[in-house]
Design an enzyme around this catalytic site. Structure first.
Site, short mmCIF file in Angstrom:
data_model
loop_
_atom_site.label_atom_id
_atom_site.label_comp_id
_atom_site.label_asym_id
_atom_site.label_seq_id
_atom_site.Cartn_x
_atom_site.Cartn_y
_atom_site.Cartn_z
N TYR A 97 0.84 -1.20 0.00
CA TYR A 97 0.00 0.00 0.00
C TYR A 97 0.88 1.25 0.00
O TYR A 97 0.59 2.21 -0.72
CB TYR A 97 -0.93 0.00 1.21
CG TYR A 97 -1.93 -1.14 1.18
CD1 TYR A 97 -3.10 -1.04 0.43
CD2 TYR A 97 -1.69 -2.32 1.87
CE1 TYR A 97 -4.01 -2.08 0.39
CE2 TYR A 97 -2.59 -3.37 1.83
CZ TYR A 97 -3.76 -3.25 1.09
OH TYR A 97 -4.65 -4.29 1.04
N ASN A 120 -12.82 -0.56 -4.39
CA ASN A 120 -12.73 -0.82 -5.82
C ASN A 120 -13.99 -1.55 -6.30
O ASN A 120 -14.24 -2.67 -5.87
CB ASN A 120 -11.48 -1.68 -6.08
CG ASN A 120 -11.37 -2.17 -7.50
OD1 ASN A 120 -12.04 -1.68 -8.40
ND2 ASN A 120 -10.53 -3.16 -7.70
N CYS A 128 -6.94 -5.08 -7.44
CA CYS A 128 -6.67 -4.68 -6.06
C CYS A 128 -6.07 -5.83 -5.25
O CYS A 128 -5.44 -5.60 -4.22
CB CYS A 128 -7.93 -4.14 -5.40
SG CYS A 128 -9.36 -5.21 -5.51
N HIS A 129 -6.21 -7.06 -5.73
CA HIS A 129 -5.64 -8.21 -5.03
C HIS A 129 -4.12 -8.21 -5.06
O HIS A 129 -3.47 -8.91 -4.30
CB HIS A 129 -6.18 -9.53 -5.61
CG HIS A 129 -5.86 -9.74 -7.05
ND1 HIS A 129 -6.61 -9.17 -8.07
CD2 HIS A 129 -4.87 -10.44 -7.66
CE1 HIS A 129 -6.10 -9.52 -9.23
NE2 HIS A 129 -5.04 -10.31 -9.01
N GLU A 155 -1.89 -16.37 -10.29
CA GLU A 155 -1.01 -15.56 -11.14
C GLU A 155 0.43 -16.03 -11.05
O GLU A 155 1.13 -16.06 -12.06
CB GLU A 155 -1.15 -14.08 -10.78
CG GLU A 155 -2.50 -13.52 -11.19
CD GLU A 155 -2.65 -12.03 -10.97
OE1 GLU A 155 -1.64 -11.35 -10.64
OE2 GLU A 155 -3.77 -11.53 -11.16
#
Length: 170
Positions: A97, A120, A128-129, A155
């Site tokens: 962040y 979001n 946002c993950h 991912e």
């Protein structure tokens, strides 16, 4: 203005997709903290979502790492700035962040970035993950930490095959 919606099954649960007919305005996971509920005047219609569904399916199959869809998230100027910055994060890349706040030219506003991140309205597509705690830990995800973990592991699993960039949180 008509609001359209459809539900898409996914490996992380049902996804509620919302559109104004021109652009995607929402993508919410089941039981997410700030998820919208279907409203009485919304129109169920999968038509406006065919391309979003195709791209989401390719993402979940590990065949795609980016989305190219018209988006129209609604929020404050600051929130939209954070959401735009999230869209610059590459597949497999995680930032803290605080790092995201620095990239926005707002060092020291990591908490405000976290609040905008949580609001979001187009999760997953606006990734946002990919934002984690300062030490790399999984913190705060409106869709639940289990979903965040699943998305990050997904991912990571496909990043090398797709030639995606991976970074450690700053």
């Amino acid at each position: 203005m008509t609001t359209f919606y459809t539900t898409l099954r996914s490996p992380i649960g049902d996804l509620l997709l919302v559109s104004d007919g021109e652009a995607l305005t929402g993508l919410y996971t089941e039981q997410a903290r700030y998820a919208r509920a279907v409203e009485a005047d919304w129109t169920p219609d999968p038509g406006p979502f065919r391309e979003a569904e195709r791209q989401l399916s390719a993402y979940f199959e590990g065949e795609a790492r980016a989305f190219d869809l018209p988006l129209a998230p609604r929020g404050t100027d600051f929130q939209r700035g954070v959401w735009d910055a999230l869209r610059t994060l590459r597949y497999g890349e995680c930032v803290s962040y605080g790092e995201l706040a620095r990239r926005l030219g707002r060092p020291g506003s990591g908490r405000a970035v976290g609040h905008a991140n949580a609001r979001n309205p187009i999760s997953l597509i606006v990734p946002c993950h990919r934002v984690v705690g300062a030490g790399g830990g999984l913190t705060g995800y409106a869709g639940g930490l289990d979903r965040k973990r699943w998305l990050l592991e997904h991912e990571t699993r496909f990043a090398s095959r797709l030639g995606a960039y991976q970074a450690r949180p700053a």
